[in-house]
Write an enzyme that holds these catalytic residues in place. Structure first.
Site, PDB file in Angstrom:
ATOM      1  N   HIS A  62      -1.857   2.181  -6.130  1.00 16.48           N
ATOM      2  CA  HIS A  62      -2.704   1.009  -5.894  1.00 16.48           C
ATOM      3  C   HIS A  62      -2.829   0.130  -7.138  1.00 16.48           C
ATOM      4  CE1 HIS A  62      -4.244   0.237  -1.971  1.00 16.48           C
ATOM      5  NE2 HIS A  62      -5.322  -0.348  -2.430  1.00 16.48           N
ATOM      6  N   ARG A 115      -0.303  -2.535  -6.836  1.00 15.62           N
ATOM      7  CA  ARG A 115      -0.735  -3.534  -5.853  1.00 15.62           C
ATOM      8  C   ARG A 115      -1.757  -4.485  -6.463  1.00 15.62           C
ATOM      9  NH1 ARG A 115      -1.444  -4.565  -0.281  1.00 15.62           N
ATOM     10  NH2 ARG A 115      -3.588  -4.842   0.430  1.00 15.62           N
ATOM     11  N   HIS A 134      -4.362  -8.855   3.955  1.00 17.47           N
ATOM     12  CA  HIS A 134      -5.804  -8.801   4.188  1.00 17.47           C
ATOM     13  C   HIS A 134      -6.158  -9.614   5.426  1.00 17.47           C
ATOM     14  CE1 HIS A 134      -6.795  -7.869  -0.307  1.00 17.47           C
ATOM     15  NE2 HIS A 134      -6.482  -6.790   0.374  1.00 17.47           N
ATOM     16  N   LYS A 163      -2.168  -1.992   7.975  1.00 18.85           N
ATOM     17  CA  LYS A 163      -3.333  -1.407   8.650  1.00 18.85           C
ATOM     18  C   LYS A 163      -3.439  -1.943  10.069  1.00 18.85           C
ATOM     19  CE  LYS A 163      -6.318  -0.350   4.690  1.00 18.85           C
ATOM     20  NZ  LYS A 163      -7.627  -0.606   4.045  1.00 18.85           N
ATOM     21  N   ARG A 189       0.854  -1.179   0.000  1.00 18.79           N
ATOM     22  CA  ARG A 189       0.000   0.000   0.000  1.00 18.79           C
ATOM     23  C   ARG A 189       0.897   1.238   0.000  1.00 18.79           C
ATOM     24  NH1 ARG A 189      -2.329  -3.379   4.086  1.00 18.79           N
ATOM     25  NH2 ARG A 189      -4.425  -4.118   3.551  1.00 18.79           N
TER      26      ARG A 189
END
Length: 313
Positions: A257, A260, A283, A187, A163
């Site tokens: 992105h 990615r 994820h 994240k 990211r």
């Protein structure tokens, strides 16, 4: 609801019974849950939407909010043109907030529990074909220092599916050249280890030589820096990738992105290993990664329509 108009006010402007719990909730996100400032600001925006709506219903205490009110909140913003994805984010913030109020014994139940956002049409990630990406990576002019840096950025994006924020935060000590891996803070401050391809490693090594000259006599951990001796900003990286996309003649705008998405798609097309791609992307849920299987199926359908003798028109 008596009126379709909802005035917009900040949290501090509301009655104490409504504002104080909201302010305390936001403080907890930063102090106890270690949420980033960006995430906290996003929660604040969602709570302000909830507060403004609740006040328009003449509700004075959180215990008066019912499930029907949350459904009305969702329907109101849907009519105002808010996307299903944004409404889902609003409802998620509401659920978290009311869970907090339950713990604080200010309400007895969560009125947002079970309220779903309108269904959104599935949008597939935009990718770049392999030959176009190769042309871009080879086309970045590395005859100058800034080109060497930009090539390392583009190679790393595509190699490791990072990211934008993850690449910006990357420090020199996070890269292990012996193992050809990078330690990534993703994240929620979750750490993962991702592989770095040969081409990307070569580009990064070349860039680090330039970097040491740029930062002579100056201490900075960031991998990607400016000539002004600062960590390269997200916006600067976006502009540089867009610039090279135009210079090479890539169709459509190139943004981080896309690297990615392209990396994930190309890996899935070659390996069909969804679990491995999930790990690479960082994820939390496999369902998030499964969007790439839809993309892969679209390609399969296209090939089928062109090649199968009974599919031709």
């Amino acid at each position: 609801m008596r009126s379709t108009k909802v005035k917009s006010k900040s949290i501090e402007a509301f009655a104490t019974e409504l504002a104080e719990p909201a302010t305390a909730f936001l403080a907890q996100l930063c102090e106890q849950k270690n949420y980033s400032q960006l995430t906290a600001k996003n929660y604040r925006r969602q709570l302000e939407k909830l507060l403004n709506f609740v006040e328009s219903l003449s509700i004075l205490r959180w215990s008066q909010v019912k499930t029907i009110h949350i459904r009305q909140l969702s329907a109101f913003h849907h009519r105002q043109g808010m996307s299903p994805k944004s409404i889902a984010l609003l409802l998620s913030a509401c659920r978290s907030f009311f869970n907090y109020l339950i713990v604080k014994e200010l309400v007895q139940f969560n009125p947002a529990k079970g309220v779903k956002a309108p269904k959104a049409a599935k949008t597939l990630p935009k990718t770049v074909e392999i030959d176009q990406l190769s042309a871009l990576l080879e086309g970045i002019d590395d005859g100058e220092d800034i080109g060497i840096r930009d090539k390392a950025i583009a190679e790393l994006f595509y190699s490791s599916a990072l990211r934008l924020a993850e690449l910006v935060r990357l420090n020199v000590e996070d890269i292990d050249f012996n193992d050809a891996t990078a330690r990534i803070i993703g994240k929620g401050n979750k750490t993962r280890i991702v592989p770095i391809g040969k081409k990307a490693l070569e580009a990064i090594r070349e860039w680090l030589t330039i970097r040491s000259v740029w930062l002579a006599g100056y201490e900075l951990n960031a991998v990607f820096v400016t000539q002004r001796k600062t960590r390269l900003s997200p916006r600067s990286i976006q502009k540089r990738m867009e610039y090279w996309g135009k210079m090479v003649g890539i169709n459509g705008r190139i943004h981080p992105h896309k690297f990615r998405h392209s990396c994930a798609t190309h890996l899935l097309e070659s390996s069909s290993d969804l679990r491995a791609v999930q790990e690479l992307l960082g994820h939390a849920n496999l369902s998030t990664t499964q969007v790439y299987t839809h993309l892969d199926f679209q390609q399969l359908a296209s090939v089928y329509d062109k090649a199968h003798p009974r599919a031709k028109k």
